[in-house]
Write an enzyme that holds these catalytic residues in place. Sequence first.
Site, mmCIF file in Angstrom:
data_model
loop_
_atom_site.group_PDB
_atom_site.id
_atom_site.type_symbol
_atom_site.label_atom_id
_atom_site.label_comp_id
_atom_site.label_asym_id
_atom_site.label_seq_id
_atom_site.Cartn_x
_atom_site.Cartn_y
_atom_site.Cartn_z
ATOM 1 N N HIS A 23 8.730 27.107 -19.510
ATOM 2 C CA HIS A 23 10.391 27.557 -19.729
ATOM 3 C C HIS A 23 9.761 29.382 -20.678
ATOM 4 O O HIS A 23 9.819 28.841 -21.485
ATOM 5 C CB HIS A 23 10.665 26.350 -21.021
ATOM 6 C CG HIS A 23 11.084 25.420 -20.353
ATOM 7 N ND1 HIS A 23 10.365 23.798 -20.400
ATOM 8 C CD2 HIS A 23 11.281 24.962 -19.244
ATOM 9 C CE1 HIS A 23 10.517 22.948 -19.469
ATOM 10 N NE2 HIS A 23 11.217 23.571 -18.565
ATOM 11 N N HIS A 30 9.917 23.864 -11.099
ATOM 12 C CA HIS A 30 9.083 22.360 -11.517
ATOM 13 C C HIS A 30 9.728 20.812 -10.682
ATOM 14 O O HIS A 30 11.089 21.050 -10.725
ATOM 15 C CB HIS A 30 8.459 22.805 -12.709
ATOM 16 C CG HIS A 30 9.317 22.730 -13.951
ATOM 17 N ND1 HIS A 30 10.294 23.860 -14.464
ATOM 18 C CD2 HIS A 30 9.696 21.818 -15.139
ATOM 19 C CE1 HIS A 30 11.089 23.828 -15.377
ATOM 20 N NE2 HIS A 30 10.847 22.226 -15.284
ATOM 21 N N CYS A 65 17.270 13.506 -20.513
ATOM 22 C CA CYS A 65 16.069 14.265 -18.937
ATOM 23 C C CYS A 65 14.481 14.420 -19.386
ATOM 24 O O CYS A 65 14.322 14.157 -20.628
ATOM 25 C CB CYS A 65 16.978 15.741 -19.171
ATOM 26 S SG CYS A 65 18.451 15.757 -18.700
ATOM 27 N N HIS A 67 10.632 15.167 -17.833
ATOM 28 C CA HIS A 67 9.429 15.671 -17.148
ATOM 29 C C HIS A 67 8.041 14.914 -16.436
ATOM 30 O O HIS A 67 7.424 13.908 -17.495
ATOM 31 C CB HIS A 67 8.899 17.156 -16.897
ATOM 32 C CG HIS A 67 9.832 18.296 -17.733
ATOM 33 N ND1 HIS A 67 9.956 18.781 -18.684
ATOM 34 C CD2 HIS A 67 9.778 19.048 -16.630
ATOM 35 C CE1 HIS A 67 10.955 19.574 -18.569
ATOM 36 N NE2 HIS A 67 10.820 19.809 -17.275
ATOM 37 N N GLU A 85 13.581 9.182 -26.330
ATOM 38 C CA GLU A 85 14.221 9.463 -26.930
ATOM 39 C C GLU A 85 14.921 8.744 -27.822
ATOM 40 O O GLU A 85 15.910 9.180 -28.509
ATOM 41 C CB GLU A 85 14.844 10.156 -26.198
ATOM 42 C CG GLU A 85 14.262 11.504 -25.472
ATOM 43 C CD GLU A 85 14.583 12.954 -25.329
ATOM 44 O OE1 GLU A 85 15.974 12.857 -24.778
ATOM 45 O OE2 GLU A 85 14.079 13.050 -23.795
ATOM 46 N N GLU A 111 15.541 27.586 -16.943
ATOM 47 C CA GLU A 111 15.465 25.620 -16.549
ATOM 48 C C GLU A 111 15.786 25.930 -14.742
ATOM 49 O O GLU A 111 16.517 26.549 -14.452
ATOM 50 C CB GLU A 111 16.302 24.676 -16.812
ATOM 51 C CG GLU A 111 16.155 23.619 -18.203
ATOM 52 C CD GLU A 111 14.980 23.417 -18.048
ATOM 53 O OE1 GLU A 111 13.962 23.487 -17.439
ATOM 54 O OE2 GLU A 111 14.972 22.258 -19.373
ATOM 55 N N GLU A 113 14.407 23.608 -11.543
ATOM 56 C CA GLU A 113 13.902 22.208 -11.207
ATOM 57 C C GLU A 113 14.220 21.820 -10.045
ATOM 58 O O GLU A 113 15.870 21.910 -9.458
ATOM 59 C CB GLU A 113 14.199 21.347 -12.879
ATOM 60 C CG GLU A 113 13.711 21.887 -14.087
ATOM 61 C CD GLU A 113 13.907 20.446 -15.176
ATOM 62 O OE1 GLU A 113 13.125 21.075 -15.562
ATOM 63 O OE2 GLU A 113 15.446 20.505 -14.924
#
Length: 194
Positions: A23, A30, A65, A67, A85, A111, A113
């Site tokens: 980032h 991504h 959120c 990845h 989280e 960002e 995505e």
Amino acid sequence: MEQVVLLAEDGSAIGVEDKAVVHHADTPLHLAFSSYVFDSSGNTVLTRRALHKKTFPGLWTNTCCGHPAPGEDIARAVVRRLRDELGMAVSAPELLLPSFRYRAEMDGIVENEMCPVFRVLTDDDPAPNPDEVDSTERVAWSKFAADVLDGTREISPWSRLQVAELVKLGPDPLDWPVADRAGLPKAVVSSPLQ
């Protein structure tokens, strides 16, 4: 070292990069995901991103959120991030917006995505990990969506775009139809959770 999956414009995987360096001002496309946790009354859990995060610190956003790691099932990644989280035990994620994509910038960090969106059900209370989440709020979906759409609630740019798409699925988030997995980016590793 956590890695993200880099994508071509057609959604196929073209490589991996360390999350810590991916980032920046020219972030490559991504793979990511977003999730919205709902309780049995149709309320959703919002989170405020930790103030020390590199991307979009202190912003209120959807529940979680993240990845998927290279080769990781995307639904399992959703469950993993909700546990890490927010300490939440959740049901199997249900795909809502398979082809959601966005680009957003804050303070020179971008960002970029392809970010499928999932619904997750649980009545568990969140126990935020302070490395990731500053605070949480449980709100009625109808009030939240209305406030986002009329601009009275500040929310992350990706969540604002997602809410605009999610409300098209109907007024009750517990009744939204599950989307066809065929719409997912080609790079997504997905199999139904057992």
